[in-house]
Design an enzyme around this catalytic site. Structure first.
Site, PDB file in Angstrom:
ATOM      1  N   LYS A 198      53.612  23.236  62.257  1.00 23.21           N
ATOM      2  CA  LYS A 198      54.175  24.027  61.216  1.00 23.21           C
ATOM      3  C   LYS A 198      53.251  24.188  60.212  1.00 23.21           C
ATOM      4  CE  LYS A 198      58.735  24.170  63.272  1.00 23.21           C
ATOM      5  NZ  LYS A 198      59.801  23.896  63.254  1.00 23.21           N
ATOM      6  N   GLN A 201      63.975  18.982  60.599  1.00 25.75           N
ATOM      7  CA  GLN A 201      63.050  18.901  62.421  1.00 25.75           C
ATOM      8  C   GLN A 201      64.086  18.122  62.720  1.00 25.75           C
ATOM      9  OE1 GLN A 201      60.862  20.427  62.827  1.00 25.75           O
ATOM     10  NE2 GLN A 201      61.297  20.073  65.688  1.00 25.75           N
ATOM     11  N   ASP A 241      65.836  27.916  58.826  1.00 27.94           N
ATOM     12  CA  ASP A 241      65.575  27.953  59.784  1.00 27.94           C
ATOM     13  C   ASP A 241      67.191  28.496  59.777  1.00 27.94           C
ATOM     14  OD1 ASP A 241      63.934  26.197  61.430  1.00 27.94           O
ATOM     15  OD2 ASP A 241      64.994  24.107  60.909  1.00 27.94           O
TER      16      ASP A 241
END
Ligand code: GUN
Length: 291
Positions: free
Chosen positions: A52, A96, A119
């Site tokens: 990412k 994460q 997200d």
């Protein structure tokens, strides 16, 4: 059979984003900035987060990676989130997953400012998604919608069978595909570990989305001819013949299912690369919305 090439499509999307970033910079606007927090040493998670961050650099974003030790307390993680929430230079950030067991995942996700939640995991954003209001759609379902759109796979009136009810994929995917939207208007059946007569259901599917995390679960005798198959699974199986010691296997027995498919995603190179591209897209969106 047409391969739904996520690697190629993601590269195209990243090229489009890079162009927009250059235009933003030329006009003297802020450079999009994504931050990622990772707690602990989960090998797969570290690989994903590094990918990412690297993708940010490629499109001209700024990026910040915050690595915290496995024994980080919930309070310390909440503090890091509070700092990112008020940092004007950070447009969006992610924590994460999975997190170490001693940390309450839901509490963490709820601490993220919904306006920076690229997200799309905050309940506010999940609620907006469910109501078909403008929001951040989570990267994996967003990537699948984009892949279906760019390959012009018809979803309207089709029977989509989603395998898996996770908050990250199965649940949002089912909601999105049933909505009145460009890639949507499908009749959706969501299946999970308690579903009875699964094969009877998958045999009726025009489109199967497999997101259960069981390697090669979906076999050729479970699908009809001319099916479209989206494979979200990425399990690492030990393979001494590989340099890194493992190979990636999806939820679909690719070789046999591909023979019956009109469209199918490979693993790797299907849904995986799309998720990163869509995270970048959400970050660009956050930058444009918040500035
Ligand atoms: N772990 C697996 N997929 C994801 C994702 O899309 N976002 C985050 N933050 N963690 C993940």
């Amino acid at each position: 059979m047409t391969l739904l090439d996520g690697k190629k499509t993601a590269a195209e999307i990243k090229e489009e984003i890079a162009l927009e970033v250059r235009e933003l910079k030329d006009r003297g606007n802020k450079t999009p900035h994504l931050a990622a927090i990772i707690v602990g040493n989960n090998g797969a998670s570290i690989t994903y987060v590094n990918a990412k961050v690297k993708a940010c650099e490629r499109v001209g974003f700024e990026s910040t990676l915050i690595r915290l030790p496995e024994n980080t307390s919930e309070e310390d993680l909440l503090n890091e989130i509070a700092i990112l929430n008020i940092d004007k230079d950070i447009d969006g950030f992610i924590v994460q997953l999975p997190l170490p067991k001693h940390i309450d995942e839901q509490k963490i996700l709820m601490a993220v400012d919904p306006n920076k939640d690229v997200d799309g995991f905050h309940p506010t954003n999940v609620g907006k998604m469910a109501l078909n209001l403008p929001t951040f759609i989570s990267a994996t379902p967003f990537g699948i919608l984009e892949l279906l759109e760019r390959y012009q796979v018809e979803t309207s009136g089709k029977h989509v069978v989603v395998l898996g009810r996770s908050h990250i994929v199965g649940s949002p995917m089912s909601i999105l595909l049933s909505q009145k939207r460009k890639v949507g208007n499908a009749t959706v059946t969501m299946c999970h570990s308690r579903t009875k007569n699964l094969k009877e259901i998958t045999l009726q599917a025009d489109i199967v989305i497999a997101a259960i995390g069981i390697p090669e679960f979906l076999k050729a005798d479970m699908v009809k001819d001319n099916v479209t198959v989206i494979d979200v699974g990425i399990t690492r199986l030990a393979d001494p013949s590989k340099k890194n010691g493992y190979r990636l296997v999806g939820d679909v027995a690719f070789n046999e299912v591909a023979q019956k498919s009109d469209f199918i995603t490979p693993v790797p190179g299907g849904v995986g690369p799309m998720t990163i591209a869509m995270l970048l897209k959400n970050t660009l969106l956050a930058c444009q919305r918040n500035n």
